[in-house]
Scaffold this motif. Structure first.
Motif, PDB file in Angstrom:
ATOM      1  N   GLU A   1       0.821  -1.209   0.000  1.00 31.76           N
ATOM      2  CA  GLU A   1       0.000   0.000   0.000  1.00 31.76           C
ATOM      3  C   GLU A   1       0.857   1.263   0.000  1.00 31.76           C
ATOM      4  O   GLU A   1       0.454   2.288  -0.551  1.00 31.76           O
ATOM      5  CB  GLU A   1      -0.933  -0.010   1.218  1.00 31.76           C
ATOM      6  CG  GLU A   1      -2.025  -1.077   1.128  1.00 31.76           C
ATOM      7  CD  GLU A   1      -2.819  -1.217   2.416  1.00 31.76           C
ATOM      8  OE1 GLU A   1      -4.027  -1.475   2.342  1.00 31.76           O
ATOM      9  OE2 GLU A   1      -2.217  -1.074   3.510  1.00 31.76           O
TER      10      GLU A   1
ATOM     11  N   THR B   1      -8.342 -13.780   0.883  1.00 33.68           N
ATOM     12  CA  THR B   1      -9.505 -13.599   1.747  1.00 33.68           C
ATOM     13  C   THR B   1     -10.260 -12.319   1.387  1.00 33.68           C
ATOM     14  O   THR B   1      -9.691 -11.399   0.792  1.00 33.68           O
ATOM     15  CB  THR B   1      -9.082 -13.514   3.225  1.00 33.68           C
ATOM     16  OG1 THR B   1      -8.315 -12.305   3.421  1.00 33.68           O
ATOM     17  CG2 THR B   1      -8.230 -14.709   3.620  1.00 33.68           C
ATOM     18  N   ILE B   2     -11.512 -12.272   1.770  1.00 38.99           N
ATOM     19  CA  ILE B   2     -12.328 -11.081   1.516  1.00 38.99           C
ATOM     20  C   ILE B   2     -11.746  -9.872   2.249  1.00 38.99           C
ATOM     21  O   ILE B   2     -11.687  -8.758   1.710  1.00 38.99           O
ATOM     22  CB  ILE B   2     -13.788 -11.324   1.948  1.00 38.99           C
ATOM     23  CG1 ILE B   2     -14.438 -12.373   1.038  1.00 38.99           C
ATOM     24  CG2 ILE B   2     -14.587 -10.021   1.920  1.00 38.99           C
ATOM     25  CD1 ILE B   2     -15.852 -12.728   1.421  1.00 38.99           C
ATOM     26  N   LYS B   3     -11.299 -10.085   3.486  1.00 40.43           N
ATOM     27  CA  LYS B   3     -10.744  -8.981   4.276  1.00 40.43           C
ATOM     28  C   LYS B   3      -9.523  -8.383   3.584  1.00 40.43           C
ATOM     29  O   LYS B   3      -9.388  -7.158   3.484  1.00 40.43           O
ATOM     30  CB  LYS B   3     -10.377  -9.485   5.668  1.00 40.43           C
ATOM     31  CG  LYS B   3      -9.874  -8.387   6.601  1.00 40.43           C
ATOM     32  CD  LYS B   3      -9.615  -8.938   7.996  1.00 40.43           C
ATOM     33  CE  LYS B   3      -9.125  -7.843   8.937  1.00 40.43           C
ATOM     34  NZ  LYS B   3      -8.872  -8.382  10.312  1.00 40.43           N
ATOM     35  N   ARG B   4      -8.634  -9.226   3.083  1.00 43.00           N
ATOM     36  CA  ARG B   4      -7.457  -8.727   2.377  1.00 43.00           C
ATOM     37  C   ARG B   4      -7.848  -8.108   1.041  1.00 43.00           C
ATOM     38  O   ARG B   4      -7.239  -7.131   0.596  1.00 43.00           O
ATOM     39  CB  ARG B   4      -6.458  -9.868   2.160  1.00 43.00           C
ATOM     40  CG  ARG B   4      -5.724 -10.284   3.425  1.00 43.00           C
ATOM     41  CD  ARG B   4      -4.867 -11.507   3.202  1.00 43.00           C
ATOM     42  NE  ARG B   4      -4.120 -11.868   4.411  1.00 43.00           N
ATOM     43  CZ  ARG B   4      -3.581 -13.058   4.631  1.00 43.00           C
ATOM     44  NH1 ARG B   4      -3.704 -14.012   3.723  1.00 43.00           N
ATOM     45  NH2 ARG B   4      -2.934 -13.295   5.749  1.00 43.00           N
ATOM     46  N   ASN B   5      -8.870  -8.686   0.409  1.00 46.76           N
ATOM     47  CA  ASN B   5      -9.297  -8.180  -0.897  1.00 46.76           C
ATOM     48  C   ASN B   5      -9.921  -6.790  -0.806  1.00 46.76           C
ATOM     49  O   ASN B   5     -10.041  -6.075  -1.806  1.00 46.76           O
ATOM     50  CB  ASN B   5     -10.293  -9.146  -1.540  1.00 46.76           C
ATOM     51  CG  ASN B   5     -10.049  -9.367  -3.009  1.00 46.76           C
ATOM     52  OD1 ASN B   5     -10.519 -10.338  -3.580  1.00 46.76           O
ATOM     53  ND2 ASN B   5      -9.323  -8.461  -3.663  1.00 46.76           N
ATOM     54  N   MET B   6     -10.307  -6.372   0.398  1.00 50.37           N
ATOM     55  CA  MET B   6     -10.807  -5.017   0.595  1.00 50.37           C
ATOM     56  C   MET B   6      -9.665  -4.009   0.588  1.00 50.37           C
ATOM     57  O   MET B   6      -9.887  -2.816   0.393  1.00 50.37           O
ATOM     58  CB  MET B   6     -11.585  -4.931   1.911  1.00 50.37           C
ATOM     59  CG  MET B   6     -12.884  -5.733   1.909  1.00 50.37           C
ATOM     60  SD  MET B   6     -13.746  -5.693   3.502  1.00 50.37           S
ATOM     61  CE  MET B   6     -14.214  -3.958   3.579  1.00 50.37           C
ATOM     62  N   ARG B   7      -8.428  -4.492   0.773  1.00 54.74           N
ATOM     63  CA  ARG B   7      -7.250  -3.612   0.781  1.00 54.74           C
ATOM     64  C   ARG B   7      -6.479  -3.671  -0.530  1.00 54.74           C
ATOM     65  O   ARG B   7      -5.932  -2.655  -0.962  1.00 54.74           O
ATOM     66  CB  ARG B   7      -6.314  -4.021   1.920  1.00 54.74           C
ATOM     67  CG  ARG B   7      -6.883  -3.893   3.308  1.00 54.74           C
ATOM     68  CD  ARG B   7      -5.897  -4.405   4.355  1.00 54.74           C
ATOM     69  NE  ARG B   7      -4.617  -3.683   4.334  1.00 54.74           N
ATOM     70  CZ  ARG B   7      -3.592  -3.990   5.099  1.00 54.74           C
ATOM     71  NH1 ARG B   7      -3.662  -5.026   5.928  1.00 54.74           N
ATOM     72  NH2 ARG B   7      -2.464  -3.285   5.031  1.00 54.74           N
TER      73      ARG B   7
ATOM     74  N   ALA C   1      -5.799  -5.924  -4.560  1.00 54.69           N
ATOM     75  CA  ALA C   1      -6.335  -6.805  -5.594  1.00 54.69           C
ATOM     76  C   ALA C   1      -5.550  -8.115  -5.557  1.00 54.69           C
ATOM     77  O   ALA C   1      -4.405  -8.147  -5.097  1.00 54.69           O
ATOM     78  CB  ALA C   1      -6.208  -6.148  -6.965  1.00 54.69           C
TER      79      ALA C   1
ATOM     80  N   PRO D   1      -4.444  -1.881  -5.430  1.00 53.62           N
ATOM     81  CA  PRO D   1      -5.821  -1.726  -5.878  1.00 53.62           C
ATOM     82  C   PRO D   1      -5.930  -0.616  -6.926  1.00 53.62           C
ATOM     83  O   PRO D   1      -5.049   0.230  -7.053  1.00 53.62           O
ATOM     84  CB  PRO D   1      -6.561  -1.333  -4.596  1.00 53.62           C
ATOM     85  CG  PRO D   1      -5.512  -0.644  -3.771  1.00 53.62           C
ATOM     86  CD  PRO D   1      -4.217  -1.366  -4.077  1.00 53.62           C
ATOM     87  N   ASN D   2      -6.989  -0.661  -7.684  1.00 53.93           N
ATOM     88  CA  ASN D   2      -7.281   0.400  -8.666  1.00 53.93           C
ATOM     89  C   ASN D   2      -6.197   0.553  -9.738  1.00 53.93           C
ATOM     90  O   ASN D   2      -5.938   1.651 -10.214  1.00 53.93           O
ATOM     91  CB  ASN D   2      -7.494   1.748  -7.950  1.00 53.93           C
ATOM     92  CG  ASN D   2      -8.565   1.667  -6.883  1.00 53.93           C
ATOM     93  OD1 ASN D   2      -9.609   1.062  -7.093  1.00 53.93           O
ATOM     94  ND2 ASN D   2      -8.310   2.266  -5.742  1.00 53.93           N
TER      95      ASN D   2
END
Length: 268
Positions: A91, A105-111, A113, A227-228
């Protein structure tokens, strides 16, 4: 096997080179401008990433990173990073991507890609007790008298907290520290990804450790990206798809998870 992997690598470089044309924005442009792909790895999660006797980094994910860097025409720079700091460094822009046995995991995928998965893993245990090595599900080790060690910030920590809440959780900053706690009797069980458990039993027969025949869970392992950044995700996912299509992932799995040819190269 070496010739087959070399031939497959040439195909991958060709395919990835085609997809790379026209992509020179955001992270990809920075990678090409500096001529270097920075990949975050712990260096202590065998057989994904580990140190050889000569100090070099080897492993399943190291091979993946080498092929990706070569396909992009840049040098590979493995940035050795403690596991809890991997996503923070991604990040912060200190690395371009992360490969270190990361469960998607979903939690990591929120931070971040994720590209992949390139491997299916699962939770297993290391223990000196035959009684615990026969566990078939989480309830078999969900005992308030048990002390279980897991890697800090990992899905193993989350697994113990959520699925084995009665046991006492002990956290470690590295697998080396976790193994020391198991060996000196501070804990009865070490929970980790199945490949690491199988590797440890294989490489250290003198420790008299036992692991499970089958993992307790099923977890997809993938590559973390900023991400992005659609262009970087596109090129990396295309690379992963090409590896799968030509059988390169199968060859790497045989090399690092089924064959023990590499074991003499590793620090003990």
């Amino acid at each position: 096997m070496k010739n087959r992997i070399t031939q497959t690598l040439l195909v991958i470089i060709f395919l990835a080179g085609l997809t790379l044309q026209g992509f020179s924005q955001e992270t990809i442009k920075k990678i090409l401008d500096r001529g270097e792909l920075r990949v975050g790895m712990t260096g202590n999660q065998p057989p994904f990433t580990m140190k050889a006797n000569d100090g070099s980094m080897i492993g399943y994910e190291v091979d993946l990173a080498i092929m990706l860097a070569e396909s992009m025409g840049v040098e590979l720079n493995i940035v050795e990073t403690p596991f809890p700091e991997l996503l923070n460094d991604l990040e912060a822009g200190k690395v371009d991507l992360v490969m270190s046995g990361l469960t998607m995991t979903i939690k990591r995928n929120m931070r971040v890609a994720f590209a992949g998965p390139y491997l299916l893993s699962g939770k297993s245990v290391l223990t000196k007790s035959a009684a615990y090595s026969s566990a078939e599900d989480s309830e078999d080790i969900n005992d308030e008298t048990l002390k279980i060690v897991a890697l800090k910030g990992s899905t193993s920590e989350a697994y113990v907290k959520n699925d084995v809440p009665e046991a006492k959780l002990v956290l470690a900053d590295s697998y080396k520290e976790a193994l020391e706690k198991l060996e000196n009797g501070e804990v009865e069980i070490l929970v980790a990804d199945y490949p690491f458990c199988a590797y440890t039993v294989l490489v250290h027969p003198e420790k008299n450790l036992i692991t499970l025949d089958n993992p307790l869970t099923i977890e997809p392992i993938g590559m973390a990206l900023p991400p992005n950044d659609a262009h970087l995700y596109n090129i990396v996912q295309n690379y992963m798809n090409a590896l799968s299509m030509v059988g390169a992932l199968d060859l790497l799995e045989i090399k690092w998870f089924e064959s023990g040819d590499w074991v003499p190269l590793v620090e003990k």
